[in-house]
Design an enzyme around this catalytic site. Structure first.
Site, PDB file in Angstrom:
ATOM      1  N   ASP A   1       0.821  -1.208   0.000  1.00 22.41           N
ATOM      2  CA  ASP A   1       0.000   0.000   0.000  1.00 22.41           C
ATOM      3  C   ASP A   1       0.860   1.265   0.000  1.00 22.41           C
ATOM      4  O   ASP A   1       0.513   2.267  -0.622  1.00 22.41           O
ATOM      5  CB  ASP A   1      -0.921   0.018   1.220  1.00 22.41           C
ATOM      6  CG  ASP A   1      -2.107  -0.920   1.052  1.00 22.41           C
ATOM      7  OD1 ASP A   1      -1.903  -2.019   0.512  1.00 22.41           O
ATOM      8  OD2 ASP A   1      -3.219  -0.543   1.458  1.00 22.41           O
TER       9      ASP A   1
ATOM     10  N   GLU B   1      -7.252   4.525  -0.718  1.00 17.55           N
ATOM     11  CA  GLU B   1      -6.971   5.191   0.548  1.00 17.55           C
ATOM     12  C   GLU B   1      -6.563   6.641   0.280  1.00 17.55           C
ATOM     13  O   GLU B   1      -5.787   6.917  -0.644  1.00 17.55           O
ATOM     14  CB  GLU B   1      -5.842   4.468   1.294  1.00 17.55           C
ATOM     15  CG  GLU B   1      -6.236   3.084   1.770  1.00 17.55           C
ATOM     16  CD  GLU B   1      -5.154   2.380   2.554  1.00 17.55           C
ATOM     17  OE1 GLU B   1      -5.471   1.381   3.225  1.00 17.55           O
ATOM     18  OE2 GLU B   1      -3.983   2.819   2.496  1.00 17.55           O
TER      19      GLU B   1
ATOM     20  N   CYS C   1       0.914  -8.090   5.318  1.00 15.62           N
ATOM     21  CA  CYS C   1       0.373  -6.742   5.216  1.00 15.62           C
ATOM     22  C   CYS C   1      -1.121  -6.691   4.934  1.00 15.62           C
ATOM     23  O   CYS C   1      -1.799  -7.705   4.921  1.00 15.62           O
ATOM     24  CB  CYS C   1       1.181  -5.940   4.201  1.00 15.62           C
ATOM     25  SG  CYS C   1       2.857  -5.590   4.796  1.00 15.62           S
ATOM     26  N   ASP C   2      -1.575  -5.480   4.626  1.00 17.57           N
ATOM     27  CA  ASP C   2      -2.959  -5.050   4.774  1.00 17.57           C
ATOM     28  C   ASP C   2      -4.025  -5.991   4.235  1.00 17.57           C
ATOM     29  O   ASP C   2      -4.873  -6.485   4.962  1.00 17.57           O
ATOM     30  CB  ASP C   2      -3.136  -3.686   4.106  1.00 17.57           C
ATOM     31  CG  ASP C   2      -2.237  -2.623   4.709  1.00 17.57           C
ATOM     32  OD1 ASP C   2      -1.199  -2.980   5.279  1.00 17.57           O
ATOM     33  OD2 ASP C   2      -2.559  -1.445   4.608  1.00 17.57           O
ATOM     34  N   LYS C   3      -4.079  -6.214   2.930  1.00 18.30           N
ATOM     35  CA  LYS C   3      -5.183  -6.968   2.326  1.00 18.30           C
ATOM     36  C   LYS C   3      -4.898  -8.455   2.291  1.00 18.30           C
ATOM     37  O   LYS C   3      -5.789  -9.258   2.048  1.00 18.30           O
ATOM     38  CB  LYS C   3      -5.472  -6.484   0.897  1.00 18.30           C
ATOM     39  CG  LYS C   3      -5.488  -4.973   0.720  1.00 18.30           C
ATOM     40  CD  LYS C   3      -6.411  -4.280   1.694  1.00 18.30           C
ATOM     41  CE  LYS C   3      -6.248  -2.771   1.636  1.00 18.30           C
ATOM     42  NZ  LYS C   3      -4.912  -2.279   2.043  1.00 18.30           N
TER      43      LYS C   3
ATOM     44  N   CYS D   1       4.857  -2.098   8.640  1.00 16.88           N
ATOM     45  CA  CYS D   1       5.131  -0.753   9.168  1.00 16.88           C
ATOM     46  C   CYS D   1       4.742  -0.702  10.648  1.00 16.88           C
ATOM     47  O   CYS D   1       3.696  -1.226  11.035  1.00 16.88           O
ATOM     48  CB  CYS D   1       4.387   0.294   8.355  1.00 16.88           C
ATOM     49  SG  CYS D   1       4.973   0.391   6.631  1.00 16.88           S
TER      50      CYS D   1
ATOM     51  N   SER E   1      -5.820   5.037   5.088  1.00 18.87           N
ATOM     52  CA  SER E   1      -4.763   4.172   5.585  1.00 18.87           C
ATOM     53  C   SER E   1      -4.878   4.057   7.096  1.00 18.87           C
ATOM     54  O   SER E   1      -5.367   4.960   7.767  1.00 18.87           O
ATOM     55  CB  SER E   1      -3.406   4.762   5.217  1.00 18.87           C
ATOM     56  OG  SER E   1      -2.370   4.185   5.978  1.00 18.87           O
TER      57      SER E   1
END
Length: 526
Positions: free
Chosen positions: A72, A413, A113-115, A162, A439
């Protein structure tokens, strides 16, 4: 075994160097999302190898295949951000294709990570074969810059997600709270050897799940989702957790909605103040007692379902029995919380009749209530240009629309917009509302997920420059100061505009099939 239809084709496995003895054991998928484009995934071969060792030691035969992973951070502020959320569905679908085609017996889901984490969990719920999640862990933080939330600069020091409580680490917390990952999955730093130990233990735990045929449907229950939402509110997780938990619940055939998040937020004290809302990072949570200590504190007031089963083989109550807080400023006592409500809030009103989401934990006190003129933009880049070049005034409400699941397409985002507001030192005087999302690193009065979105004819589509926008986060309201008659008149004259950017075939198909943010942006099924 489930894999019997393929294991009998031994000549194919022999061609790949497998022995007959190996092929008499359960066939276990190691779904590895390692790649060289994402810091949170660069080291996942090590995690996958440790998980593989655990599977082998406990009597399984591992078979590794990849999953895609988009960074991202690298897609922020340009058209590439159209792809991360749609990739969630690609990840779930591709895992389904591989596991069903090869009739594999169980899955270790190696994520970062995110997704990727929600996509993998969605596949686990859909396929309902014994499954376990192991995250790559958070990056160690080196912080500098101004000592105010949202303005701290972070050096990305190496491998790992992160380091703040952004979406990646929020979803790792959700995996642990749901019980689909082992204790401490949320916060052991990526660089620590203990993260590899946890991966090996995950492989062993998966084989115990297979022996007992404990599948995700026994773990991802209504009670597990309520536990996860409660924990989410207590830690002040990313607003994207709402989106992903709703999509995961859909796969698990559990009915949850925004009203449930709203009710639980109102009754859950926030015990943590992690970046971007505060000055602490995931390694601080680890040193302070971990997510287990947060859950133990919530249990003191009867806020969790302690009989919920977890992949450890223990109930949640057994998992957290010996947990304790060792850093009382990082994890507050439930009798002395940072806030009496949860970190996320659901707002309704004539702009968002189906709801919107704000990370209230990251909003400055003076911006919890605000009224100001709308500054309207139909794409994020135009808003960023206006903010950066001084065309946004104190008191304004920046409106960014046609960035929803359909309109983006892809539900981008708006981090560049919020970072620019912070960079211009306007976070205490300017708000941003959008049918896009944010985000996990976003701070300030940033209200997203407005539903219905503009491309579906939601009221945000008819806001005009200078209309007065008013919101009251404590009262959970978001409105444009217009008579209902005028809103209806404008809506009657509205028609959907063409997309603001050229998109490829996947995004066109995604835009045609995706549903509202208020339902988790899941895809329509025939």
């Amino acid at each position: 075994m489930r894999s019997d239809p393929v294991r009998v084709r031994y000549m194919f496995f022999q061609a790949m160097g497998r022995t007959m003895e190996e092929m008499e054991k359960p066939m276990v998928a190691i779904v590895n999302s390692q790649n060289e484009l994402v810091p949170g995934h660069i080291h996942l071969n090590e995690i996958a190898n440790s998980a593989r060792e655990g599977v082998i030691s406990a009597g399984g035969t591992p078979f590794e295949f990849p999953a895609i992973a988009i960074c991202d951070g690298l897609t922020m502020g340009h058209a590439g951000m159209c792809y991360p959320l749609p990739s969630r569905e690609l990840i779930a679908d591709s895992i389904e294709a591989m596991v069903e085609a090869h009739t594999l017996d169980a899955m270790v889901l190696v994520t970062g990570c995110d997704k990727i984490t929600p996509g993998m969990m969605m596949a686990a719920a859909r396929l309902d074969v014994p499954s376990i999640v192991i995250n790559g862990g958070p990056m160690l933080a080196r912080k500098f810059g101004e000592g105010r939330p949202g303005a701290i600069e972070i050096e990305l020091t190496g491998c790992g997600a992160c380091p703040g409580l952004f979406t990646a680490n929020s979803m790792a917390c959700m995996a642990e709270a749901l019980g689909i990952a082992l204790p401490w999955n949320s916060c052991i730093p990526a660089a620590y050897g203990q993260r590899r130990v946890l991966a090996k233990q995950s492989g062993v735990a998966l084989m115990k799940l297979w022996d007992k045929q404990i599948t995700p449907s026994r773990i991802l229950t209504r009670e597990a989702f309520e536990n996860a939402i409660r924990v989410d509110m207590a830690i002040g997780g990313s607003s994207n957790t709402i989106l992903h938990l709703m999509a995961l619940a859909h796969e698990a055939k559990i009915d949850i909605d925004l009203d449930l998040f709203d009710r639980m937020s109102r009754t859950t004290p926030r015990l943590c103040n992690l970046s971007p809302a505060g000055l602490y990072f995931m390694e601080d949570l680890y040193e302070a007692g971990g997510l287990v200590a947060v859950m133990k504190e919530l249990s003191r007031k009867g806020m969790l379902h302690l009989d919920a089963l977890t992949v450890s083989g223990q109930t949640l109550g057994e998992v957290i029995a010996d947990a304790r807080i060792t850093g009382p400023e990082v994890i507050r006592s439930i009798d002395n919380p940072y806030d009496t409500e949860g970190g996320l809030a659901i707002l309704y009103g004539n702009i968002a009749p189906e709801g919107s989401v704000v990370k209230q934990a990251a909003v400055r006190p003076e911006m919890l209530r605000h009224s100001g003129p709308a500054r309207v933009f139909d794409i994020e880049e135009e808003a960023v240009d206006a903010i950066a070049n001084g065309r946004i005034n104190k008191g304004d409400v920046v409106v960014i629309r046609y960035e929803g699941p359909k309109g983006g397409p892809g539900f981008r985002e708006m981090l560049m917009a919020t970072l620019t507001i912070v960079g211009m030192k306007l976070e205490g005087e300017v708000a941003l509302i959008t049918d896009g999302r944010f985000s996990g690193a976003t701070s300030g009065a940033a209200i997203g997920h407005i539903s219905p979105e503009a491309m579906e004819g939601g009221p945000i589509a008819i806001i005009e420059e200078g209309d007065i926008i008013e919101f009251d986060i404590p009262k959970k309201t978001l409105n444009v100061k217009l008579p209902q008659k005028e809103i209806k008149r404008r809506l009657a004259q509205w028609s959907p505009p063409p997309l603001k950017r050229e998109v490829k075939s996947y995004l066109r198909r995604y835009s045609a099939q995706v549903t509202s943010a208020s339902t988790g942006a899941i895809l329509k099924e025939p």
